[in-house]
Design a protein around this motif. Structure first.
Motif, PDB file in Angstrom:
ATOM      1  N   UNK A 200       0.845  -1.187   0.000  1.00 22.95           N
ATOM      2  CA  UNK A 200       0.000   0.000   0.000  1.00 22.95           C
ATOM      3  C   UNK A 200       0.885   1.244   0.000  1.00 22.95           C
ATOM      4  N   UNK A 201       0.388   2.306  -0.610  1.00 22.33           N
ATOM      5  CA  UNK A 201       1.124   3.563  -0.706  1.00 22.33           C
ATOM      6  C   UNK A 201       0.249   4.687  -0.183  1.00 22.33           C
ATOM      7  N   UNK A 202       0.814   5.526   0.641  1.00 21.80           N
ATOM      8  CA  UNK A 202       0.125   6.736   1.079  1.00 21.80           C
ATOM      9  C   UNK A 202       0.845   7.931   0.482  1.00 21.80           C
ATOM     10  N   UNK A 203       0.074   8.915   0.044  1.00 21.72           N
ATOM     11  CA  UNK A 203       0.681  10.080  -0.611  1.00 21.72           C
ATOM     12  C   UNK A 203       0.156  11.360   0.008  1.00 21.72           C
ATOM     13  N   UNK A 204       1.019  12.386   0.001  1.00 21.49           N
ATOM     14  CA  UNK A 204       0.643  13.686   0.554  1.00 21.49           C
ATOM     15  C   UNK A 204       1.271  14.775  -0.296  1.00 21.49           C
ATOM     16  N   UNK A 205       0.435  15.687  -0.775  1.00 16.75           N
ATOM     17  CA  UNK A 205       0.896  16.765  -1.629  1.00 16.75           C
ATOM     18  C   UNK A 205       1.289  17.991  -0.818  1.00 16.75           C
TER      19      UNK A 205
ATOM     20  N   UNK B 146       5.554  10.147  -0.735  1.00 17.15           N
ATOM     21  CA  UNK B 146       4.872   8.863  -0.652  1.00 17.15           C
ATOM     22  C   UNK B 146       5.527   7.971   0.389  1.00 17.15           C
ATOM     23  N   UNK B 147       4.710   7.176   1.026  1.00 16.98           N
ATOM     24  CA  UNK B 147       5.217   6.205   1.983  1.00 16.98           C
ATOM     25  C   UNK B 147       4.798   4.820   1.548  1.00 16.98           C
ATOM     26  N   UNK B 148       5.570   3.833   1.931  1.00 18.19           N
ATOM     27  CA  UNK B 148       5.255   2.477   1.521  1.00 18.19           C
ATOM     28  C   UNK B 148       6.379   1.893   0.698  1.00 18.19           C
ATOM     29  N   UNK B 149       6.656   0.646   0.935  1.00 20.46           N
ATOM     30  CA  UNK B 149       7.816   0.028   0.300  1.00 20.46           C
ATOM     31  C   UNK B 149       7.624  -0.227  -1.187  1.00 20.46           C
TER      32      UNK B 149
END
Length: 124
Positions: A1-6, A24-27
């Motif tokens: 899973x990927x989390x993103x923040x602008x 982005x976070x997540x491997x």
């Protein structure tokens, strides 16, 4: 899973430049194609730019081609959108999105993870 923040949105004048960032976070980030979309008031969300997992392939909407540049730094888990020669019609909330696949895509439905958006306002 990927989390993103602008981040990086703001109020600028026509002709100015602005650079948006998407952390982005997540491997799986380095194997995820990424995209930028935007939504103006009263309009549907639309595609702006996309980049493949390696950065070798990019796509742009005709309305931003030649003015916007998408890039990524996989070491920093970050995608950028460099916006030059901004116009009032570029005013919108800009969203970063990630997909579970490596290949670039331009449709909203191709993306699985979305950020909350960052406001870009261009005054005339």
């Amino acid at each position: 899973q990927v989390q993103v923040a602008e981040s990086g949105g703001g109020l600028v004048q026509a002709g100015d430049s602005l650079r948006l960032s998407c952390a982005a976070s997540g491997r799986t980030f380095s194997s995820s194609a990424m995209g930028w979309f935007r939504q103006a008031p009263g309009k549907e969300r639309e595609f702006v730019a996309a980049i493949s997992w390696s950065g070798a392939s990019t796509r742009y909407a005709d309305s931003v081609k030649g003015r916007f540049t998408i890039s990524r730094d996989n070491a920093k888990n970050t995608v950028y959108l460099q916006m030059n020669s901004l116009k009032p019609e570029d005013t919108a909330v800009y969203y970063c999105a990630a997909r579970r696949f490596m290949a670039v895509a331009t449709s909203l439905s191709s993306y699985d993870y979305w950020g909350q958006g960052t406001q870009v306002t261009v005054s005339s």
